[in-house]
Design an enzyme around this catalytic site. Structure first.
Site, PDB file in Angstrom:
ATOM      1  N   ASN A  43       0.842  -1.199   0.000  1.00 18.07           N
ATOM      2  CA  ASN A  43       0.000   0.000   0.000  1.00 18.07           C
ATOM      3  C   ASN A  43       0.878   1.250   0.000  1.00 18.07           C
ATOM      4  OD1 ASN A  43       0.558  -0.921   2.659  1.00 18.07           O
ATOM      5  ND2 ASN A  43      -1.198   0.150   3.531  1.00 18.07           N
ATOM      6  N   ILE A  44       0.413   2.250  -0.733  1.00 19.34           N
ATOM      7  CA  ILE A  44       1.151   3.500  -0.902  1.00 19.34           C
ATOM      8  C   ILE A  44       0.207   4.647  -0.562  1.00 19.34           C
ATOM      9  CG2 ILE A  44       2.475   4.938  -2.504  1.00 19.34           C
ATOM     10  CD1 ILE A  44       2.981   2.335  -4.159  1.00 19.34           C
ATOM     11  N   GLU A  45       0.489   5.293   0.558  1.00 14.94           N
ATOM     12  CA  GLU A  45      -0.424   6.342   1.044  1.00 14.94           C
ATOM     13  C   GLU A  45      -0.002   7.720   0.549  1.00 14.94           C
ATOM     14  OE1 GLU A  45      -0.650   5.604   5.300  1.00 14.94           O
ATOM     15  OE2 GLU A  45      -1.968   3.886   4.906  1.00 14.94           O
ATOM     16  N   CYS A  54      -4.201   0.706  -2.421  1.00 14.74           N
ATOM     17  CA  CYS A  54      -4.012  -0.524  -1.648  1.00 14.74           C
ATOM     18  C   CYS A  54      -2.986  -1.439  -2.312  1.00 14.74           C
ATOM     19  CB  CYS A  54      -5.317  -1.290  -1.545  1.00 14.74           C
ATOM     20  SG  CYS A  54      -6.598  -0.485  -0.584  1.00 14.74           S
ATOM     21  N   GLU A  56      -3.141  -4.594  -2.997  1.00 15.88           N
ATOM     22  CA  GLU A  56      -3.701  -5.494  -4.016  1.00 15.88           C
ATOM     23  C   GLU A  56      -3.749  -4.804  -5.375  1.00 15.88           C
ATOM     24  OE1 GLU A  56      -4.839  -4.751  -1.011  1.00 15.88           O
ATOM     25  OE2 GLU A  56      -6.261  -6.242  -0.270  1.00 15.88           O
ATOM     26  N   CYS A  87     -10.356  -4.662   0.726  1.00 19.86           N
ATOM     27  CA  CYS A  87     -11.425  -3.658   0.698  1.00 19.86           C
ATOM     28  C   CYS A  87     -12.315  -3.864  -0.525  1.00 19.86           C
ATOM     29  CB  CYS A  87     -10.846  -2.244   0.733  1.00 19.86           C
ATOM     30  SG  CYS A  87     -10.311  -1.639  -0.878  1.00 19.86           S
ATOM     31  N   CYS A  90     -10.816  -2.963  -4.008  1.00 20.15           N
ATOM     32  CA  CYS A  90      -9.876  -3.980  -4.512  1.00 20.15           C
ATOM     33  C   CYS A  90     -10.618  -5.216  -4.997  1.00 20.15           C
ATOM     34  CB  CYS A  90      -8.862  -4.355  -3.444  1.00 20.15           C
ATOM     35  SG  CYS A  90      -7.648  -3.033  -3.184  1.00 20.15           S
TER      36      CYS A  90
END
Ligand code: THU
Length: 132
Positions: A43-45, A54, A56, A87, A90
């Site tokens: 995940n990359i925020e 996310c 996935e 989620c 995804c």
């Protein structure tokens, strides 16, 4: 190591690459293609929280952007008590590319996993055929 174990281990390792300064909740994913290649994601925020991606979807988008659309298994790992549930967004992206029977291995902090089919994760999903 079986395909399943390899995927789970790759997903667990990918938690280390997660960029999660806001949630501090690392997630890793690994996706196996029919040709035997593994694409990974984390995940990359973002400071603008809603544009976070996310793990996935990062794995799926990496693979699709390299011309791969034929997948045979996915694993997702997070430090949850139960196997991490992907989620809704995804699940929808997975259903675009995964067959109903595609196995998705979900694991947790204790690396205890449960496997679900795509259809179990997202029954009655909106699909490209609905636009025919
Ligand atoms: N997240 C994932 O990467 N995958 C999931 O299936 C659940 C949520 C991420 C998004 C965000 O960076 C953090 O976990 C907390 O929601």
């Amino acid at each position: 190591m079986s395909n399943k174990e390899q995927l789970i281990q790759a997903a667990v390792q990918m938690k280390n690459k997660a960029y999660v300064p806001y949630s501090k909740f690392p997630v890793g994913a690994a996706l196996l293609t029919a040709s035997g290649k593994i694409y990974t994601g984390c995940n990359i925020e973002n400071a603008a929280y809603s544009v976070t991606c996310c793990a996935e979807r990062v794995a799926i988008f990496k693979a699709v952007s390299e011309g791969e659309t034929d997948f045979v298994g996915m694993a997702v790992a997070a430090n949850t008590k139960r196997p991490v549930p992907p989620c809704g967004a995804c699940r929808q992206v997975m259903s675009e590319f995964f067959t109903d029977s595609m196995p998705i291995h979900l694991t947790n902090e204790a690396e205890k996993h449960e496997t679900f089919s795509m259809k179990e994760l997202l029954p009655f999903s909106f699909s490209p055929q609905d636009m025919d």
